[in-house]
Motif scaffolding. Structure first.
Motif, short mmCIF file in Angstrom:
data_model
loop_
_atom_site.label_atom_id
_atom_site.label_comp_id
_atom_site.label_asym_id
_atom_site.label_seq_id
_atom_site.Cartn_x
_atom_site.Cartn_y
_atom_site.Cartn_z
N LEU A 1 0.83 -1.21 0.00
CA LEU A 1 0.00 0.00 0.00
C LEU A 1 0.86 1.26 0.00
CD1 LEU A 1 -2.66 -1.27 2.55
CD2 LEU A 1 -3.10 -0.72 0.15
N LEU A 2 1.95 1.23 0.77
CA LEU A 2 2.85 2.38 0.76
C LEU A 2 3.51 2.56 -0.60
CD1 LEU A 2 4.61 2.15 4.26
CD2 LEU A 2 2.69 3.58 3.57
N MET A 3 3.78 1.44 -1.27
CA MET A 3 4.36 1.55 -2.60
C MET A 3 3.39 2.22 -3.56
SD MET A 3 6.11 -1.35 -5.06
CE MET A 3 7.40 -1.73 -3.87
N GLU A 4 2.10 1.90 -3.44
CA GLU A 4 1.11 2.56 -4.28
C GLU A 4 1.02 4.05 -3.94
OE1 GLU A 4 -0.44 1.27 -6.93
OE2 GLU A 4 0.98 -0.35 -6.48
N ALA A 5 1.16 4.35 -2.66
CA ALA A 5 1.16 5.76 -2.26
C ALA A 5 2.37 6.49 -2.86
CB ALA A 5 1.18 5.87 -0.74
N GLN A 6 3.49 5.77 -2.96
CA GLN A 6 4.66 6.36 -3.59
C GLN A 6 4.39 6.76 -5.04
OE1 GLN A 6 7.47 7.32 -1.98
NE2 GLN A 6 8.84 5.57 -1.90
N ARG A 7 3.62 5.96 -5.74
CA ARG A 7 3.34 6.26 -7.16
C ARG A 7 2.58 7.58 -7.28
NH1 ARG A 7 4.60 1.60 -9.93
NH2 ARG A 7 4.51 -0.31 -8.69
N ILE A 8 1.70 7.84 -6.33
CA ILE A 8 0.97 9.12 -6.35
C ILE A 8 1.93 10.28 -6.15
CG2 ILE A 8 -0.72 10.51 -5.08
CD1 ILE A 8 -2.28 7.93 -4.57
N LEU A 9 2.86 10.10 -5.23
CA LEU A 9 3.85 11.16 -5.01
C LEU A 9 4.70 11.39 -6.25
CD1 LEU A 9 4.95 10.24 -1.39
CD2 LEU A 9 3.63 12.24 -2.09
N TYR A 10 5.04 10.32 -6.93
CA TYR A 10 5.82 10.46 -8.17
C TYR A 10 5.05 11.28 -9.19
CZ TYR A 10 8.29 9.18 -12.47
OH TYR A 10 8.96 9.23 -13.68
N GLU A 11 3.75 11.03 -9.27
CA GLU A 11 2.94 11.70 -10.29
C GLU A 11 2.65 13.16 -9.95
OE1 GLU A 11 -0.50 9.27 -10.42
OE2 GLU A 11 0.50 7.58 -11.42
N ARG A 12 2.34 13.45 -8.69
CA ARG A 12 1.88 14.80 -8.39
C ARG A 12 2.36 15.34 -7.04
NH1 ARG A 12 -2.93 11.51 -8.34
NH2 ARG A 12 -3.87 11.29 -6.26
N GLY A 13 3.38 14.73 -6.49
CA GLY A 13 3.89 15.19 -5.21
C GLY A 13 4.59 16.54 -5.31
N GLY A 14 5.13 16.99 -4.19
CA GLY A 14 5.70 18.32 -4.12
C GLY A 14 7.22 18.36 -4.06
N TYR A 15 7.87 17.26 -4.38
CA TYR A 15 9.33 17.23 -4.27
C TYR A 15 10.03 17.12 -5.61
CZ TYR A 15 9.65 16.81 0.80
OH TYR A 15 9.61 17.05 2.14
N ILE A 16 11.16 17.79 -5.70
CA ILE A 16 12.20 17.49 -6.69
C ILE A 16 13.35 16.88 -5.90
CG2 ILE A 16 13.76 18.42 -8.43
CD1 ILE A 16 11.87 20.84 -8.67
N ILE A 17 13.71 15.65 -6.22
CA ILE A 17 14.81 14.97 -5.53
C ILE A 17 15.83 14.58 -6.60
CG2 ILE A 17 15.47 13.04 -4.03
CD1 ILE A 17 12.63 12.98 -2.95
N PRO A 18 16.78 15.47 -6.86
CA PRO A 18 17.72 15.22 -7.96
C PRO A 18 18.78 14.16 -7.66
CG PRO A 18 17.54 17.58 -7.46
CD PRO A 18 16.95 16.81 -6.32
N VAL A 19 19.26 14.12 -6.39
CA VAL A 19 20.40 13.25 -6.10
C VAL A 19 20.32 12.67 -4.69
CG1 VAL A 19 21.99 14.44 -7.66
CG2 VAL A 19 21.78 15.20 -5.28
N TYR A 20 21.01 11.55 -4.57
CA TYR A 20 21.33 10.95 -3.27
C TYR A 20 22.86 11.04 -3.12
CZ TYR A 20 16.73 8.81 -2.49
OH TYR A 20 15.40 8.58 -2.25
N PRO A 21 23.37 12.06 -2.46
CA PRO A 21 24.83 12.21 -2.37
C PRO A 21 25.44 11.21 -1.39
CG PRO A 21 23.75 13.90 -1.08
CD PRO A 21 22.66 13.15 -1.79
N ASP A 22 26.65 10.79 -1.69
CA ASP A 22 27.40 9.95 -0.74
C ASP A 22 27.78 10.79 0.47
OD1 ASP A 22 27.24 8.21 -2.86
OD2 ASP A 22 29.41 8.04 -3.16
#
Length: 531
Positions: A478-499
């Motif tokens: 269910l959380l994975m499905e919630a993630q898909r909504i965030l991908y489509e219309r969420g409020g974040y830009i997450i460009p990188v995961y820095p080391d």
């Protein structure tokens, strides 16, 4: 079967640093020559672990905002200090999931509306007082109080009662099911304080170190807790933390011998540390991600309330160029979602967003925007984030969007801009997805740290259903499905995961893997120094 989490054996603190990280990461250490002396004070003259000595650490400071108050302290430098003084009831082990820490056992009833928690016996605070259920009950009620100011009060929003059963046992009753409540308790803000605590100037906890003196924005000195529950630990007698905001100054402090270890090495300086005899450059891929948040609702959202604007801005980010030019390759490309390493909840099949100025321009034109102009508020709150913001502004121009940068000093940014302006910079350490949801999305608009003013009914329904599902696998889906909504219309830009890029003298040993925070997740229990 009800949910239960039981302590089966005495554990080292190695996993605690992941305090809430569910991500196992590999650590690669670029070894420089192991020669070289220094001023490290140690009782040992060999490379074997031994008691004694002082470790001096420099990190990015946060000026006068630095605090020991577990209710409100909310920066990386705060975490480093609080992590040494207070301990939570649970931790999230990168490999084993949620594990008891100060708790001996946690168990939910059949519908996850009541959790019974039993504390470890024999734990003492640094003043010698035994840990009891009164302390745990007080701590959670302290955060729950309406006027507490707790930045994580939203995580306890469904709690209706916290009741002591006996000296080591208490229950937490919830208005609605929460199958992840044991994970909630791993949040470092919920480190257990003594019953009756009213201020944090002279904090008393069960952690491995005791605060000796503290000058916000300058220096913290902690000494070994003589009553720490793990025999023989920590090895160090003293831990000195220096707040040095300038990254080059941190590198200079390390190479000149002023300090023994630093967190947040500028990528451009990383190899120079590796090439210097007597020092180690430590590269740890992490779950920490840098974000640009956009308000999705509320009176201050402006154009960002339109999903088309948010999507266009995401398409105007050349993520690989940021990895290459800003982080010198010491980062992974992000795809606007948290929890990249959590396979149980991360939808790996969603398409990787690519830099596409033409598509962005068309989206904006179709939505009626001509010559969109926005202001991004940013600061040197994390190594590379200011340069990343500058490059993003340059990249956006190709799509006809003007991003004006408003750069503020870090302490001024947190106090005068963060969560007040609709487009700003932030970062999150590698933690379980539920934590992001609970602290970052699910809180009511206008409270806590709902950075994006997220208020989406479809997403909320999935989130609530996940909480009420005691089958963890089903809940994760269910959380994975919630993630898909965030991908489509969420409020974040997450460009990188820095080391995490750290540096240390080669006379410093015992850092574990880093996943949530640098320098082995700031876990110094097993750290020791030699000549």
């Amino acid at each position: 079967m009800p949910l239960a989490t039981t302590s089966r054996r005495s554990r080292s603190r190695h996993a605690r640093g992941a305090a809430a990280a569910a991500i196992a990461v590999a650590v690669s250490v670029v070894l420089a020559a192991c020669s070289g002396g220094g001023s490290v004070d140690s009782a040992e003259t060999s490379n074997e672990p031994g008691a004694g000595g002082t470790l001096r650490v420099a990190i990015l400071g946060d000026g006068n905002l630095e605090s020991n108050d577990t209710l409100t302290a909310n920066t990386t430098s705060d975490y480093l200090r609080i992590h040494q003084i207070f301990e939570p009831l649970t931790v999230v082990d990168p490999e084993k999931g949620v594990q008891p820490y100060l708790a001996e056992h946690l168990e939910a009833n059949a519908d996850a509306t009541e959790w019974t928690i039993t504390l470890k016996d024999g734990v003492r605070f640094s003043d010698g007082t035994p840990l009891s259920a009164d302390d745990a009950v007080f701590t959670l009620r302290m955060h729950q109080a309406p006027d507490s100011g707790s930045v994580v009060s939203g995580l306890l929003a469904s709690v209706v009662a916290i009741d002591k059963i006996d000296d080591l046992t208490f229950t937490v009753s919830l208005a609605s099911p929460n199958s992840y409540f044991d994970q909630v308790l791993s949040n470092y803000h919920f480190g257990i304080v003594k019953d009756g605590t009213t201020d944090f100037d002279d904090p008393v906890g069960t952690g491995p170190f005791v605060l000796d003196r503290f000058v916000p924005g300058q220096e913290s000195v902690l000494v070994k807790n003589p009553d720490y529950r793990v025999e023989g630990k920590p090895y160090l007698d003293e831990l000195v933390i220096l707040s040095i905001s300038d990254p080059q100054a941190r590198v200079n402090a390390l190479l000149s011998g002023q300090v023994d270890a630093i967190a947040g090495v500028p990528p451009a300086q990383f190899q120079s540390i590796a090439d210097t005899p007597g020092f180690e450059a430590i590269d740890s891929p992490s779950g920490t991600h840098l974000v640009q948040y956009m308000f999705t609702s509320g009176p201050n959202a402006g154009d960002f309330a339109d999903p088309a604007v948010r999507e266009a801005l995401r398409l105007l980010v050349d993520r690989q160029q940021i990895v290459d030019n800003v982080f010198y390759g010491y980062a992974r490309v992000g795809n606007d979602l948290s929890g990249i390493d959590d396979a149980t909840t991360y939808p790996a099949d969603v398409p990787q967003r690519e830099y596409d100025p033409e598509a962005a321009a068309k989206i904006l034109a179709d939505a009626g925007y001509d010559d969109l102009e926005v202001t991004l508020y940013t600061s040197d709150i994390y190594p590379g984030i200011r340069d990343m913001s500058t490059l993003m502004a340059e990249q956006a121009a190709a799509g006809g969007v003007t991003i004006n940068l408003e750069v503020l000093p870090s302490d001024q940014y947190w106090s005068e801009s963060y969560l007040q302006n609709p487009f700003g910079s932030s970062y999150w350490s590698g933690q379980p997805l539920f934590y992001y949801y609970g602290a970052n999305y699910a809180m009511a608009v206008g409270t806590g740290e709902n950075e994006t003013e997220w208020d989406d009914p479809e997403w909320r329904a999935l989130y609530d259903e996940a909480l009420s599902t005691t089958d963890r696998d089903a809940a994760d889906q269910l959380l994975m499905e919630a993630q898909r909504i965030l991908y489509e219309r969420g409020g974040y830009i997450i460009p990188v995961y820095p080391d995490f890029l750290d540096g240390a003298r080669s006379t410093v040993h015992g850092f574990g893997a880093s996943s949530s925070f640098p320098l082995g997740d700031f876990d110094f229990v097993d750290v020791y120094v030699t000549h």
